[in-house]
Design a protein around this motif. Structure first.
Motif, PDB file in Angstrom:
ATOM      1  N   THR A   1      28.757  36.368  41.046  1.00  0.00           N
ATOM      2  CA  THR A   1      27.900  35.946  39.933  1.00  0.00           C
ATOM      3  C   THR A   1      26.827  35.038  40.525  1.00  0.00           C
ATOM      4  O   THR A   1      26.863  34.723  41.722  1.00  0.00           O
TER       5      THR A   1
ATOM      6  N   SER B   1      22.953  28.954  38.013  1.00  0.00           N
ATOM      7  CA  SER B   1      23.349  29.985  37.047  1.00  0.00           C
ATOM      8  C   SER B   1      23.172  29.468  35.612  1.00  0.00           C
ATOM      9  O   SER B   1      22.941  28.272  35.391  1.00  0.00           O
TER      10      SER B   1
ATOM     11  N   ASP C   1      28.675  32.401  29.701  1.00  0.00           N
ATOM     12  CA  ASP C   1      27.961  33.338  30.577  1.00  0.00           C
ATOM     13  C   ASP C   1      28.790  34.608  30.689  1.00  0.00           C
ATOM     14  O   ASP C   1      29.889  34.710  30.118  1.00  0.00           O
ATOM     15  N   SER C   2      28.282  35.583  31.417  1.00  0.00           N
ATOM     16  CA  SER C   2      28.919  36.894  31.385  1.00  0.00           C
ATOM     17  C   SER C   2      30.345  36.843  31.914  1.00  0.00           C
ATOM     18  O   SER C   2      31.246  37.461  31.354  1.00  0.00           O
ATOM     19  N   PHE C   3      30.566  36.096  32.983  1.00  0.00           N
ATOM     20  CA  PHE C   3      31.900  36.108  33.567  1.00  0.00           C
ATOM     21  C   PHE C   3      32.911  35.339  32.722  1.00  0.00           C
ATOM     22  O   PHE C   3      34.018  35.814  32.481  1.00  0.00           O
TER      23      PHE C   3
ATOM     24  N   TYR D   1      26.202  42.211  42.304  1.00  0.00           N
ATOM     25  CA  TYR D   1      26.058  41.144  41.308  1.00  0.00           C
ATOM     26  C   TYR D   1      26.807  41.596  40.053  1.00  0.00           C
ATOM     27  O   TYR D   1      26.911  42.798  39.774  1.00  0.00           O
ATOM     28  N   MET D   2      27.306  40.625  39.327  1.00  0.00           N
ATOM     29  CA  MET D   2      27.987  40.912  38.047  1.00  0.00           C
ATOM     30  C   MET D   2      27.143  41.848  37.166  1.00  0.00           C
ATOM     31  O   MET D   2      27.671  42.697  36.454  1.00  0.00           O
ATOM     32  N   ASN D   3      25.811  41.686  37.259  1.00  0.00           N
ATOM     33  CA  ASN D   3      24.901  42.508  36.441  1.00  0.00           C
ATOM     34  C   ASN D   3      24.786  43.903  37.054  1.00  0.00           C
ATOM     35  O   ASN D   3      23.782  44.257  37.663  1.00  0.00           O
TER      36      ASN D   3
END
Ligand code: 13P
Ligand code: SF4
Length: 364
Positions: A156, A268, A56-58, A136-138
């Motif tokens: 996240t 998530s 995932d992104s993190f 948010y991370m986004n």
């Protein structure tokens, strides 16, 4: 947000899949451990197969920082993810996004000017020291830096609740951006309801609210959403349950609250992966998230029936911009000594965005 990706040379646009594959492999062989290719779960199969690590992104941003033997990180994901990787990596590491137009429509729904304006408007009518900003991370690195400088944190989809709880230990009110659905779903989990949450519309004065609304709200939810996850509707859950009475519905918290409420599990990207992997053989699972991830889960879990909650769901169009021609182009450019499509966050933004990301790590 306008990002300009120059058209690729004909060598790449006209190449056959076999040529592209052999060029990518050859470039990876030459670059060896100096190169790290990262792939987000939503990437298409032709791209993810080249990823040294997928996540995932993190997780991907953390891995980029941990692998400091790699001076070049090619991030097969979207712009905010590559920025987060640049923020967390060392100065000698370069982060490359194969197609600069791979943005995130949700992240683009909150820009720094709008957030600063909202902050000033809220400050004019409340004690701003009691308002905690959570992004948010986004979101862009500029927004992460904003929350870092204003006593807030990043979250996240797996730690949004812990971040909001942390925020309420420090203040009375949270400004949450850019995803209203993640904010609302998390607020409900914590016992808040619509009477304590208000949607802040950045295109209207005072977010389209009156002063009393702003003063009463515990959570101000930025009017942003994910175009992919917002497509899942209660009627999709109902249709799946009618067809598969013993089936399970698992959705991402970027889905609207009405869908999250009907689902069996909300989690998530990484949690969804864990749940599907751990489900007993013979399970029938409907997943409400990006279609490439759902299709991969189906392939990797042949003993289970894994379907998309919406049979007509479309992919994340911006993730989909990353393809083999762009990957081959940036890798061959590296072999030739050219770093193309570098995502470089300036020093001030990096400093404060890192503060916000490190705060998140301390919270969770
Ligand atoms: P993750 O943070 O779980 O990777 O999700 C990113 C995303 O874009 C979800 O739509
Ligand atoms: Fe952004 Fe939604 Fe695509 Fe995730 S799925 S990258 S939130 S547009």
């Amino acid at each position: 947000m306008l990002r300009l990706q120059a058209p690729l040379p004909d060598r790449y646009t006209l190449a056959s899949p076999d040529d592209l594959a052999s060029w990518i492999q050859a470039a990876k062989d030459v670059l060896g451990r100096r190169l790290l290719v990262l792939g987000h779960h939503y990437q298409r199969p032709e791209v993810i197969r080249w990823a040294d690590l997928r996540g995932d992104s993190f997780k991907l941003a953390q891995w980029a920082a941990e692998h400091d033997e790699a001076d070049t990180i090619v991030f097969c994901g979207v712009h905010f993810m590559a920025e987060a990787a640049d923020v967390l990596t060392a100065d000698h590491q370069h982060v490359i996004l194969p197609d600069l137009n791979a943005g995130c429509s949700m992240a683009d729904m909150a820009d720094i000017d709008q957030v600063e304006e909202a902050w000033e408007e809220i400050a004019a009518i409340t004690d701003i020291d009691r308002v905690v900003p959570i992004t948010y991370m986004n979101s862009s690195a500029a927004l992460k830096a904003f929350v870092g400088e204003h006593g807030g944190s990043v979250c996240t989809s797996s730690n949004a609740r812990a971040s909001l709880e942390w925020a309420f230990e420090r203040g009375d009110r949270v400004l949450f951006f850019p995803d209203q659905h993640l904010g609302r779903n998390t607020g409900y989990q914590m016992g808040y309801d619509e009477s304590n949450m208000r949607v802040w519309n950045p295109h209207r004065d005072l977010g389209g609210l009156d002063e009393r609304d702003v003063k009463e709200a515990k959570i101000l939810l930025w009017k942003g959403h994910c175009t992919v996850h917002q497509r899942f509707l209660p009627k999709h859950v109902e249709a799946f349950r009618a067809e598969h009475p013993g089936g399970e519905v698992i959705v991402h918290p970027e889905c609207m609250h009405e869908v999250a409420e009907l689902a069996d599990k909300v989690g998530s990207t990484e949690r969804i992966l864990e749940w599907v992997t751990a489900a007993p053989a013979g399970s029938t699972l409907a997943i409400g998230t990006e279609i490439h991830m759902v299709q991969r889960l189906a392939v990797e879990n042949p003993d289970k029936t894994v379907v998309s909650l919406d049979p007509l769901v479309c992919p994340c169009a911006t993730m989909f911009r990353i393809d083999e021609p762009h990957l081959a182009w940036c890798l061959e450019s590296l072999v030739d000594g050219h770093v193309v499509n570098q995502i470089a966050v300036d020093a001030h933004t990096t400093k404060w965005a890192r503060v916000a990301l490190e705060r998140m790590l301390e919270i969770t």
